[in-house]
Design a protein around this motif. Structure first.
Motif, PDB file in Angstrom:
ATOM      1  N   LYS A 147       0.844  -1.184   0.000  1.00  0.00           N
ATOM      2  CA  LYS A 147       0.000   0.000   0.000  1.00  0.00           C
ATOM      3  C   LYS A 147       0.882   1.238   0.000  1.00  0.00           C
ATOM      4  O   LYS A 147       1.911   1.282   0.666  1.00  0.00           O
ATOM      5  N   VAL A 148       0.444   2.246  -0.751  1.00  0.00           N
ATOM      6  CA  VAL A 148       1.190   3.494  -0.876  1.00  0.00           C
ATOM      7  C   VAL A 148       0.286   4.648  -0.466  1.00  0.00           C
ATOM      8  O   VAL A 148      -0.872   4.717  -0.882  1.00  0.00           O
ATOM      9  N   TYR A 149       0.801   5.525   0.372  1.00  0.00           N
ATOM     10  CA  TYR A 149       0.030   6.681   0.808  1.00  0.00           C
ATOM     11  C   TYR A 149       0.017   7.784  -0.239  1.00  0.00           C
ATOM     12  O   TYR A 149       1.018   8.031  -0.927  1.00  0.00           O
TER      13      TYR A 149
ATOM     14  N   PHE B 228      -1.724  -2.153  -4.148  1.00  0.00           N
ATOM     15  CA  PHE B 228      -1.197  -2.823  -5.325  1.00  0.00           C
ATOM     16  C   PHE B 228      -0.967  -4.297  -5.007  1.00  0.00           C
ATOM     17  O   PHE B 228      -0.083  -4.641  -4.217  1.00  0.00           O
ATOM     18  N   THR B 229      -1.773  -5.158  -5.626  1.00  0.00           N
ATOM     19  CA  THR B 229      -1.674  -6.604  -5.418  1.00  0.00           C
ATOM     20  C   THR B 229      -1.215  -7.268  -6.707  1.00  0.00           C
ATOM     21  O   THR B 229      -1.805  -7.056  -7.771  1.00  0.00           O
TER      22      THR B 229
ATOM     23  N   PRO C 148       6.856  -4.331 -11.114  1.00  0.00           N
ATOM     24  CA  PRO C 148       7.657  -5.301 -10.359  1.00  0.00           C
ATOM     25  C   PRO C 148       7.673  -6.682 -11.004  1.00  0.00           C
ATOM     26  O   PRO C 148       6.692  -7.112 -11.613  1.00  0.00           O
ATOM     27  N   VAL C 149       8.790  -7.343 -10.884  1.00  0.00           N
ATOM     28  CA  VAL C 149       8.907  -8.765 -11.186  1.00  0.00           C
ATOM     29  C   VAL C 149       9.373  -9.409  -9.886  1.00  0.00           C
ATOM     30  O   VAL C 149      10.561  -9.396  -9.566  1.00  0.00           O
TER      31      VAL C 149
ATOM     32  N   ALA D 247       2.026  -4.558 -13.134  1.00  0.00           N
ATOM     33  CA  ALA D 247       2.357  -3.162 -13.421  1.00  0.00           C
ATOM     34  C   ALA D 247       1.243  -2.289 -12.862  1.00  0.00           C
ATOM     35  O   ALA D 247       0.054  -2.630 -12.970  1.00  0.00           O
ATOM     36  N   PHE D 248       1.621  -1.170 -12.265  1.00  0.00           N
ATOM     37  CA  PHE D 248       0.656  -0.281 -11.637  1.00  0.00           C
ATOM     38  C   PHE D 248       1.008   1.168 -11.962  1.00  0.00           C
ATOM     39  O   PHE D 248       2.167   1.574 -11.871  1.00  0.00           O
ATOM     40  N   VAL D 249      -0.011   1.948 -12.318  1.00  0.00           N
ATOM     41  CA  VAL D 249       0.162   3.374 -12.563  1.00  0.00           C
ATOM     42  C   VAL D 249      -0.280   4.126 -11.308  1.00  0.00           C
ATOM     43  O   VAL D 249      -1.406   3.947 -10.828  1.00  0.00           O
TER      44      VAL D 249
END
Length: 285
Positions: free
Chosen positions: A40-42, A77-78, A233-234, A261-263
């Protein structure tokens, strides 16, 4: 009199053409999933500016304005892509094909022709889907391609996206239009380290990366992006070649890759997706 002509098999494999991954310049690896499947990102808010009141209340607080709590939301992000493959090369098959069926070379072929294109297509798809700029589709031509690229850069400038590090992803047909455009002069004196990552030229300070059309979403004219917007991420990339495992006389090859991949929503404006109109030359079937 009938004559049976000889047939000879050469120790040569007719390989398919393939392109190495070129997504590293358009993404980042800023977050770590080590020991976790979800991070999780704030996203922290800010405060409005006020006019300072020199004659405000004695406690002083209201001289600066009315204090409010800052917003603090999270993005989750999962990792959703956990992919694998496996195949067997029987020992006699290897021997009787003059070694053409070989575990190590077959593994390299699998990653080069199957795994890398799949991962690239997924990542580019996520970049395109998360774009903060999605103008109407146009028909790109040698006459307007430079104007459209400049408009993309202008949109990023207005969104205060960093100028250094921007990447222009183009399918081959768009690159052909750029080469035909009289207004475009591209710098081709690129360092070897960037060439290894897929950079073929530089346009107004932006690295130009040519991407196979099949790896980009359909109807992509070009994508102007900054790597800060997309984390790719990999978490796991594991490949194994087992010789004579139980039940098999030969080679068992196994591979697994966990990626995604996440934006980042606050950085979506660092991605500009220009689509082309349906039926035009670079619709990217």
């Amino acid at each position: 009199m009938a004559i049976e002509l000889a047939t000879k098999y050469l120790p040569y494999v007719d390989e398919l053409f393939s392109t190495e991954s070129r997504k590293s310049l358009a993404t980042n690896q800023d977050f770590s999933w080590t020991g976790a499947h979800t991070v999780k990102v704030y996203s922290i808010g800010t405060s409005d500016m006020n006019d300072y009141d020199r004659n405000g209340e004695v406690d002083g607080l209201n001289r600066y304005g009315k204090p409010k709590d800052l917003d603090a939301t999270t993005q989750e992000f999962t990792l959703s892509k956990d992919r694998s493959f496996t195949f067997i090369i029987d020992r006699l098959d290897k021997d009787e094909t003059a070694g053409a069926l070989n575990g190590a070379s077959a593994l390299a072929r699998q990653t080069r022709q199957v795994s890398i294109p799949e991962v690239d297509a997924y990542v580019y798809g996520k970049i395109a889907a998360g774009a903060g700029h999605k103008p109407a589709a146009v028909e790109l031509t040698p006459e307007n391609i430079y104007t459209e690229v400049i408009k993309a850069g202008n949109a990023m400038d207005n969104a205060e996206v960093p100028e250094t590090g921007r990447v222009l992803l183009v399918p081959p047909d768009t690159y052909l239009l750029m080469k035909q455009c009289r207004d475009i002069t591209m710098e081709t004196d690129i360092g070897n380290d960037l060439r290894l990552k897929g950079v073929i030229s530089n346009l107004d300070g932006t690295s130009v990366v040519k991407v196979p059309a099949a790896r980009l979403p359909k109807s992509t004219g070009f994508i102007l992006c900054h790597p800060v917007a997309t984390v790719a991420p990999v978490k796991l990339e594991s490949y194994k070649v087992h010789e004579d495992p139980p039940g098999i006389n030969g080679t068992l090859v196994e591979g697994r890759i966990c990626y995604d991949a996440f934006v980042l929503k606050n950085k979506a404006k660092a991605i500009y997706l220009q689509k082309v109109k349906a039926g035009t030359a670079i619709e990217n079937e």
